[in-house]
Scaffold this motif. Structure first.
Motif, PDB file in Angstrom:
ATOM      1  N   UNK A  88      -1.301   1.096   2.851  1.00 59.54           N
ATOM      2  CA  UNK A  88      -0.990   1.685   4.160  1.00 59.54           C
ATOM      3  C   UNK A  88       0.337   1.469   4.444  1.00 59.54           C
ATOM      4  N   UNK A  89       0.920   0.129   4.292  1.00 61.58           N
ATOM      5  CA  UNK A  89       2.049   0.057   4.766  1.00 61.58           C
ATOM      6  C   UNK A  89       3.310   0.483   3.929  1.00 61.58           C
ATOM      7  N   UNK A  90       2.689   0.801   2.602  1.00 63.31           N
ATOM      8  CA  UNK A  90       4.066   1.602   1.780  1.00 63.31           C
ATOM      9  C   UNK A  90       3.992   2.963   2.271  1.00 63.31           C
ATOM     10  N   UNK A  91       3.231   3.483   3.374  1.00 62.99           N
ATOM     11  CA  UNK A  91       3.353   4.726   4.023  1.00 62.99           C
ATOM     12  C   UNK A  91       3.991   4.496   5.309  1.00 62.99           C
ATOM     13  N   UNK A  92       4.380   3.510   5.650  1.00 60.02           N
ATOM     14  CA  UNK A  92       5.049   3.329   6.845  1.00 60.02           C
ATOM     15  C   UNK A  92       4.329   2.789   7.967  1.00 60.02           C
ATOM     16  N   UNK A  93       2.937   2.473   7.568  1.00 57.05           N
ATOM     17  CA  UNK A  93       1.800   2.015   9.008  1.00 57.05           C
ATOM     18  C   UNK A  93       1.784   0.751   8.776  1.00 57.05           C
ATOM     19  N   UNK A  94       2.207   0.159  10.344  1.00 57.97           N
ATOM     20  CA  UNK A  94       2.136  -1.300  10.172  1.00 57.97           C
ATOM     21  C   UNK A  94       0.866  -1.698   9.913  1.00 57.97           C
ATOM     22  N   UNK A  95      -0.260  -1.419  10.631  1.00 57.19           N
ATOM     23  CA  UNK A  95      -1.684  -1.881  10.790  1.00 57.19           C
ATOM     24  C   UNK A  95      -1.917  -3.328  10.823  1.00 57.19           C
TER      25      UNK A  95
END
Length: 322
Positions: free
Chosen positions: A21-28
């Motif tokens: 998810x974070x690789x796609x720019x989502x902080x999460x």
């Protein structure tokens, strides 16, 4: 055949899911907290023994009795996303149905300040004298929040470079993943000029180095969100808008709600197409999309009454044309 998992395998999958998810720019960040809770639950309940994923998800979702449906739904959504991620490597992996936690929309109704209550809060802020909180600063902070709809954290984190009073604009830097530029009225710009003059005197008196933030405490240090929230909540309690104890009642964040509702009400009274204005308000508030702004359409009886009257007028015109 049911999917079985262990706490260790689940922790590994959760780590890979977050990295994806974070690789796609989502902080999460919030999702990480939820997944850590899910893994701990599995470890506490089953140790390192394998357990059916379907049973684990159902038990975890119902682990605390009496929780708000929207809270359960939000947490469940994160776990369901993890299950969908696991299905990439295991086509037979169990994915829970939405019926496990069907409610997704919050039923929370914000407190909407009346204009009289906003004026009372502004007056209380102006007169406040504390060891670190001071009237001119609290007045300016309250005005910025109410007149722009900024979140408390956004207002507190404003720097002097974000304030362009010559062009009457404020810049909110990287909030919720994006920045935005807000045009302000001339009277708010004049209020901020007056506050900045007081700010310079405070820095001179305290001998402190300029922290470059717009809002500062009496000792010249940077105002924190926690300190600002506490000060405003105390004012709300003094005005009787919030109980002396507990989290119920009006909150500082409600100034943002008041801004939105009062702006929509003014447009409705002017005869404007409120729905056509929503995208503008949504962008000004920094919402991800217009859906986050639509909730304000049903926030006050006054706005609903105006909408009803407009609809009735429209219906009468159509009947006369027949």
């Amino acid at each position: 055949m049911s999917t079985k998992i262990t706490a260790t395998a689940l922790a590994r999958d959760a780590k890979e899911f977050l990295a994806f998810k974070r690789a796609m720019g989502v902080g999460y960040q919030r999702a990480e907290f939820v997944l850590d809770s899910f893994v701990r639950f599995v470890r506490d309940q089953y140790g390192e023994c394998s357990a059916p994923l379907e049973r684990v998800v159902t038990e975890w979702t119902a682990r605390i009795e009496g929780r708000k449906a929207v809270t359960v739904g939000n947490e469940f959504g994160v776990v369901r996303q993890l299950c969908l991620f696991r299905r990439r490597s295991d086509p037979h992996c169990f994915v829970p149905d939405h019926a496990v936690a069907p409610v997704k929309e919050s039923t929370f109704v914000p407190y909407i300040f009346s204009r009289e209550e906003v004026l009372a809060l502004l007056d209380a802020a102006t007169q406040h004298e504390g060891r670190s909180m001071w009237g001119a600063m609290l007045r300016a902070l309250t005005l910025v929040m109410y007149c722009t709809g900024m979140r408390l954290g956004e207002a507190v984190r404003l720097h002097m470079v974000d304030v362009d009073l010559r062009r009457a604009i404020l810049t909110v830097q990287r909030s919720k993943g994006r920045s935005r530029i807000l045009a302000i009225r001339d009277d708010l710009a004049e209020e901020l000029r007056e506050y900045i003059r007081h700010r310079e005197k405070v820095l001179t008196t305290s001998g402190a180095d300029d922290p470059t933030t717009l809002f500062i405490r009496l000792d010249g240090s940077t105002l924190t969100v926690h300190a600002a929230s506490n000060a405003l909540r105390c004012l709300l309690r003094e005005l009787g808008l919030k109980p002396q104890r507990g989290r119920s009642g009006a909150r500082p964040y409600e100034l943002r709600h008041a801004f939105a509702v009062h702006r929509l009400t003014a447009w409705a009274e002017e005869g404007a197409d409120v729905h056509a204005k929503l995208p503008w308000l949504s962008a000004y508030l920094g919402h991800q999309n217009v859906l986050g702004t639509e909730v304000y359409l049903k926030a006050t009886p006054q706005l609903l009454q105006l909408a009803s009257e407009r609809f009735e007028q429209h219906s009468r015109r159509k009947r006369r044309l027949r």
